[in-house]
Design an enzyme around this catalytic site. Structure first.
Site, PDB file in Angstrom:
ATOM      1  N   LYS A 188       0.834  -1.211   0.000  1.00  0.00           N
ATOM      2  CA  LYS A 188       0.000   0.000   0.000  1.00  0.00           C
ATOM      3  C   LYS A 188       0.865   1.257   0.000  1.00  0.00           C
ATOM      4  CE  LYS A 188      -3.909   2.307   0.274  1.00  0.00           C
ATOM      5  NZ  LYS A 188      -3.768   3.526   1.003  1.00  0.00           N
ATOM      6  N   GLU A 195       0.521   6.741  -6.630  1.00  0.00           N
ATOM      7  CA  GLU A 195      -0.624   7.660  -6.684  1.00  0.00           C
ATOM      8  C   GLU A 195      -0.153   9.111  -6.728  1.00  0.00           C
ATOM      9  OE1 GLU A 195      -3.430   8.930  -3.136  1.00  0.00           O
ATOM     10  OE2 GLU A 195      -3.992   6.945  -3.862  1.00  0.00           O
TER      11      GLU A 195
END
Length: 337
Positions: A188, A195
């Protein structure tokens, strides 16, 4: 199965709703009684304190935390008072994977198990599903799998990747046991670093389009201003709302992130409600640190992270130094704008 959810904010509440819709029993707790009451009306079992929260969970308990990183250790210490050997704590926030390693070891000494789950989906997850990157002991992850499956997007929400028609991995169902403790948050962490870079690429590209009318703008003629050599080459007035909508349809750069950008542009092409101050919650920094420790290049991810620092005024003093240097060596005065 039964899951306890502590932290009913933007994602936690949506996760409870998704679990309830799939037939799971949820015990919900938050420091905001209103947040708890809202979910009780939808079928959750409300709790009024951490002690009450744990007392309403059946053994072996599964307590899932969706709280800010800074609060995790404090909440674990609080919950651990009431937990018993065999119970499991799940951290679904954006914790640093190195903290997971420490926490799992500390909790194991008390007979407790720990699972780290990187959750992606944001405020849309309640409807779209939550992508989950999971770390922890295989037997514990397997026991929690019904909850992971219910939270994840349905397989049909994305087209099957050619070559994976007969894949048996849970990745095709939106969740994946990535490895031992810390693996979920490590994946993550890198997800969020990527991102940052994707967001920055869209932002920079659209900014170039926005200023493609530079040839129509009046420019001062002086020693401090770089001349625009061929103004006739920059006469474009692009409708950025239309451009982002166009790119959504068959373009190579199409993505859900672009979909959201197009929605924002459709609402207000000038984005007047945003000041441009971009926060970072830690994962981008940790991704760059991991790249340094591994000795691998991460040019784009690093630049995107530093761009966020600059957006918050962290480059202001450096820019003052540059201005002072220009004045000292060349007598250059700052321009008003």
């Amino acid at each position: 199965m039964q899951i306890g959810m502590l932290g009913l904010g933007r994602m936690g509440a949506g996760m409870v709703r998704r679990l309830l819709r799939d037939g799971h029993q949820c015990v919900a707790y938050d420091v905001s009684p209103q947040a708890v009451e809202a979910l009780v009306k939808e079928g959750a079992i409300g709790a009024t304190s951490t002690k009450d929260f744990i007392s309403k969970l059946t053994k072996p308990r599964a307590a899932w935390m969706m709280v800010p990183v800074a609060l995790v250790d404090r909440i674990i210490a609080d919950l651990a008072q009431y937990l018993e050997p065999g119970d499991t704590l799940i951290d679904g926030g954006n914790s640093y994977y190195k903290d997971d390693l420490r926490r799992a070891k500390e909790l194991a000494a008390k007979g407790l198990t720990y699972v780290d789950v990187g959750v992606s989906g944001g405020v849309w997850g309640a409807e779209r599903g939550f992508c989950q990157m999971i770390g922890g002991e295989t037997s514990v992850v397997k026991r929690l799998e019904p909850a992971f499956r219910s939270l994840a997007p349905k397989r049909e929400t994305a087209s099957i990747t050619p070559g994976r028609e007969h894949a048996t991995s849970t990745a095709d169902h939106g969740y994946l046991h990535c490895g031992p403790t810390g693996a979920g948050h490590f994946v993550k962490m890198v997800h969020n670093g990527i991102e940052y870079a994707l967001m920055a690429a869209y932002a920079e590209g659209l900014n170039i389009l926005k200023h493609a009318n530079a040839g129509k703008q009046s420019r001062e003629v002086d020693a401090e201003t770089t001349p625009l050599r061929n103004p006739e080459e920059f006469q474009y007035e692009f409708n950025l709302a239309d451009v982002t909508e166009l790119w959504r349809r068959g373009s190579v750069v199409g993505s859900w992130l672009l979909d959201l950008t197009a929605q924002a542009m459709a609402k207000d092409p000038n984005l007047a409600n945003f000041a441009g101050r971009v926060s970072d919650s830690g994962e981008g920094r940790w991704t760059v640190l991991a790249a340094i420790d591994e000795g691998v290049p991460a040019h784009v991810l690093s630049a995107a992270l530093f761009d966020r620092f600059e957006s918050r005024g962290q480059a202001d003093f450096a820019n003052k130094i540059l201005s002072a240097q220009r004045y000292m060596f060349g007598g250059h005065h700052e321009k008003a704008s």
